[in-house]
Design a protein around this motif. Sequence first.
Motif, PDB file in Angstrom:
ATOM      1  N   THR A 118       0.836  -1.206   0.000  1.00 40.32           N
ATOM      2  CA  THR A 118       0.000   0.000   0.000  1.00 40.32           C
ATOM      3  C   THR A 118       0.871   1.257   0.000  1.00 40.32           C
ATOM      4  O   THR A 118       0.497   2.268  -0.579  1.00 40.32           O
ATOM      5  N   MET A 119       2.061   1.158   0.633  1.00 43.02           N
ATOM      6  CA  MET A 119       2.980   2.310   0.628  1.00 43.02           C
ATOM      7  C   MET A 119       3.469   2.614  -0.784  1.00 43.02           C
ATOM      8  O   MET A 119       3.485   3.772  -1.206  1.00 43.02           O
ATOM      9  N   GLN A 135      -3.948   9.862  -0.341  1.00 47.65           N
ATOM     10  CA  GLN A 135      -4.608   9.813   0.970  1.00 47.65           C
ATOM     11  C   GLN A 135      -5.104   8.411   1.278  1.00 47.65           C
ATOM     12  O   GLN A 135      -4.877   7.874   2.362  1.00 47.65           O
ATOM     13  N   LYS A 136      -5.776   7.816   0.289  1.00 44.98           N
ATOM     14  CA  LYS A 136      -6.346   6.479   0.480  1.00 44.98           C
ATOM     15  C   LYS A 136      -5.263   5.473   0.842  1.00 44.98           C
ATOM     16  O   LYS A 136      -5.366   4.760   1.853  1.00 44.98           O
ATOM     17  N   TRP A 137      -4.176   5.413   0.062  1.00 47.86           N
ATOM     18  CA  TRP A 137      -3.142   4.396   0.293  1.00 47.86           C
ATOM     19  C   TRP A 137      -2.332   4.678   1.550  1.00 47.86           C
ATOM     20  O   TRP A 137      -1.887   3.746   2.224  1.00 47.86           O
ATOM     21  N   LEU A 138      -2.142   5.983   1.877  1.00 46.52           N
ATOM     22  CA  LEU A 138      -1.439   6.293   3.128  1.00 46.52           C
ATOM     23  C   LEU A 138      -2.250   5.799   4.319  1.00 46.52           C
ATOM     24  O   LEU A 138      -1.705   5.233   5.268  1.00 46.52           O
ATOM     25  N   LEU A 139      -3.583   5.983   4.247  1.00 41.57           N
ATOM     26  CA  LEU A 139      -4.433   5.525   5.355  1.00 41.57           C
ATOM     27  C   LEU A 139      -4.344   4.009   5.507  1.00 41.57           C
ATOM     28  O   LEU A 139      -4.261   3.492   6.624  1.00 41.57           O
ATOM     29  N   TRP A 140      -4.360   3.273   4.387  1.00 39.34           N
ATOM     30  CA  TRP A 140      -4.232   1.815   4.454  1.00 39.34           C
ATOM     31  C   TRP A 140      -2.898   1.419   5.084  1.00 39.34           C
ATOM     32  O   TRP A 140      -2.827   0.501   5.900  1.00 39.34           O
ATOM     33  N   ILE A 142      -1.078   3.174   7.177  1.00 36.28           N
ATOM     34  CA  ILE A 142      -1.128   3.467   8.612  1.00 36.28           C
ATOM     35  C   ILE A 142      -1.902   2.358   9.332  1.00 36.28           C
ATOM     36  O   ILE A 142      -1.487   1.874  10.385  1.00 36.28           O
ATOM     37  N   LEU A 143      -3.017   1.930   8.722  1.00 31.49           N
ATOM     38  CA  LEU A 143      -3.843   0.883   9.340  1.00 31.49           C
ATOM     39  C   LEU A 143      -3.047  -0.412   9.507  1.00 31.49           C
ATOM     40  O   LEU A 143      -3.000  -0.990  10.601  1.00 31.49           O
ATOM     41  N   PHE A 144      -2.367  -0.860   8.430  1.00 34.79           N
ATOM     42  CA  PHE A 144      -1.614  -2.115   8.508  1.00 34.79           C
ATOM     43  C   PHE A 144      -0.430  -1.976   9.464  1.00 34.79           C
ATOM     44  O   PHE A 144      -0.127  -2.898  10.229  1.00 34.79           O
ATOM     45  N   GLY A 145       0.237  -0.829   9.427  1.00 40.72           N
ATOM     46  CA  GLY A 145       1.371  -0.608  10.328  1.00 40.72           C
ATOM     47  C   GLY A 145       0.939  -0.653  11.780  1.00 40.72           C
ATOM     48  O   GLY A 145       1.597  -1.284  12.616  1.00 40.72           O
ATOM     49  N   ALA A 146      -0.200  -0.001  12.079  1.00 41.84           N
ATOM     50  CA  ALA A 146      -0.698   0.007  13.451  1.00 41.84           C
ATOM     51  C   ALA A 146      -1.089  -1.408  13.878  1.00 41.84           C
ATOM     52  O   ALA A 146      -0.861  -1.811  15.030  1.00 41.84           O
ATOM     53  N   THR A 147      -1.672  -2.187  12.943  1.00 46.26           N
ATOM     54  CA  THR A 147      -2.040  -3.570  13.257  1.00 46.26           C
ATOM     55  C   THR A 147      -0.790  -4.370  13.590  1.00 46.26           C
ATOM     56  O   THR A 147      -0.776  -5.156  14.542  1.00 46.26           O
ATOM     57  N   PHE A 148       0.277  -4.144  12.819  1.00 46.68           N
ATOM     58  CA  PHE A 148       1.520  -4.877  13.077  1.00 46.68           C
ATOM     59  C   PHE A 148       2.060  -4.573  14.469  1.00 46.68           C
ATOM     60  O   PHE A 148       2.424  -5.486  15.211  1.00 46.68           O
ATOM     61  N   VAL A 149       2.102  -3.295  14.836  1.00 45.30           N
ATOM     62  CA  VAL A 149       2.623  -2.917  16.157  1.00 45.30           C
ATOM     63  C   VAL A 149       1.756  -3.526  17.258  1.00 45.30           C
ATOM     64  O   VAL A 149       2.267  -4.018  18.270  1.00 45.30           O
ATOM     65  N   PHE A 206       7.042   2.125  14.758  1.00 49.29           N
ATOM     66  CA  PHE A 206       6.306   3.212  15.413  1.00 49.29           C
ATOM     67  C   PHE A 206       6.729   4.575  14.844  1.00 49.29           C
ATOM     68  O   PHE A 206       5.877   5.421  14.554  1.00 49.29           O
ATOM     69  N   SER A 207       8.042   4.791  14.668  1.00 44.69           N
ATOM     70  CA  SER A 207       8.519   6.058  14.075  1.00 44.69           C
ATOM     71  C   SER A 207       7.939   6.231  12.683  1.00 44.69           C
ATOM     72  O   SER A 207       7.533   7.332  12.298  1.00 44.69           O
ATOM     73  N   GLY A 208       7.916   5.125  11.914  1.00 49.42           N
ATOM     74  CA  GLY A 208       7.344   5.172  10.571  1.00 49.42           C
ATOM     75  C   GLY A 208       5.888   5.583  10.614  1.00 49.42           C
ATOM     76  O   GLY A 208       5.426   6.374   9.780  1.00 49.42           O
ATOM     77  N   LEU A 209       5.148   5.061  11.608  1.00 51.40           N
ATOM     78  CA  LEU A 209       3.730   5.417  11.733  1.00 51.40           C
ATOM     79  C   LEU A 209       3.576   6.909  11.996  1.00 51.40           C
ATOM     80  O   LEU A 209       2.674   7.552  11.440  1.00 51.40           O
ATOM     81  N   CYS A 210       4.458   7.475  12.846  1.00 48.89           N
ATOM     82  CA  CYS A 210       4.400   8.924  13.118  1.00 48.89           C
ATOM     83  C   CYS A 210       4.626   9.710  11.834  1.00 48.89           C
ATOM     84  O   CYS A 210       3.886  10.648  11.526  1.00 48.89           O
ATOM     85  N   LEU A 211       5.640   9.309  11.053  1.00 48.84           N
ATOM     86  CA  LEU A 211       5.938   9.994   9.785  1.00 48.84           C
ATOM     87  C   LEU A 211       4.766   9.876   8.816  1.00 48.84           C
ATOM     88  O   LEU A 211       4.398  10.845   8.138  1.00 48.84           O
ATOM     89  N   LEU A 212       4.178   8.668   8.748  1.00 51.82           N
ATOM     90  CA  LEU A 212       3.060   8.452   7.826  1.00 51.82           C
ATOM     91  C   LEU A 212       1.865   9.307   8.218  1.00 51.82           C
ATOM     92  O   LEU A 212       1.205   9.896   7.356  1.00 51.82           O
ATOM     93  N   THR A 213       1.591   9.373   9.537  1.00 54.23           N
ATOM     94  CA  THR A 213       0.454  10.177   9.996  1.00 54.23           C
ATOM     95  C   THR A 213       0.675  11.643   9.634  1.00 54.23           C
ATOM     96  O   THR A 213      -0.221  12.323   9.124  1.00 54.23           O
TER      97      THR A 213
END
Lengths: 257, 113
Positions: A118-119, A135-140, A142-149, A206-213
């Motif tokens: 998705t990235m 926007q759509k793919w960034l949100l996906w 973020i969703l998968f990254g958060a699920t992984f964490v 987690f850092s990647g999630l912050c950057l993506l958000t």
Amino acid sequence: MSTTSTTQTLSSSATLEKPRTGTWDGGNEPFKASYGKLMMWFFLLSDAFTFAAFLTAYGLIRHRHLAYVGDAKEFVFSTAYWPIPEKVFNAFPGFHGVDLPLAFVALMTMILIFSSVTMVLAVEAGQRMDKADVQKWLLWTILFGATFVSCQALEWSHFIEGTEAGTKMADGSIFHGANLAMNQYGPPLFGDLFFFITGFHGTHVFSGLCLLTWSFIATTNGTFEKRGHYEMVEKIGLYWHFVDLVWVFVFTFFYLV
Amino acid sequence: MAHHVANTPTQLGEIPKPNTGWIWKTFFILVAITAVEFLLAFTMSAGTFRNSIFIVMTILKAFFIVAEFMHLKHETKALIWTILVPMALLVWLLVALVSEGSSIGEAIFNAFK
């Protein structure tokens, strides 16, 4: 000052007629990549040194311990030898007491690979200046990254709590789970390496999630649209793929080998 | 830049169609390699042979992620070598220290036997 020197002398005209583009004036771009992307590549290279140091230490320490010899079916936890990973990581949330070797970590691996896809779709959308798709793919992602964490948090809590049976330690007491000083699965360093390697990787996710958000917010605000390019999404994409890449190695050397 | 992202807007304000075939192709390769790794983890007995297969497949996966997703395949030769040479040295370090580890283990457990 000598009269033969170039445009910096006071006597010469104050404005440059042409930008200086010679090789020694910085006009040469041998890598044909932008400054930001190049610096991201070099940062990732230095980050790879750190992860390689962890995995190299794992390899050295593991081979300095005795390996379990004998039938894998009769394997029991002991501090005398290095554990077989599929006997340690065999739990799945919601399936209490069921032996599902490596199933959860397989799910985590798939989630992270999918977030990488998705990235790269977000990067591709950015190259087409398609704001809605970015926007759509960034949100996906973020969703998968958060699920992984979150999955990693579950994995950690199970590793720390341990099994009901526990393991009889050298002093005769029963020990459950793991901390930095001792664990029920094997030598103390096995637990330490698990915490440090997966923990350091989780911190990167987690850092990647912050950057993506942040980049999602900037995309929504139209920052990149105004700038005329989505290079920031590409740079964060490089970082995100690197995190996925590290997981591929952690997965092999910690869970499979 | 890469050949497959060369589609530029034909008119101002018009967004070109997505070109995502190569992304999904890479994704299916990665999934297939991971699936085979799992299959081997449960069908083959552990040992140096199985471990070497795992390491080769891991490097294969790394190649697809770095070359396609991170686009390194489409960068200049100089940049490719700048990244790959230090990594090759790290692999050397890894192999050296793993064999060093077994030598230390040998010295600790078997020296006084």
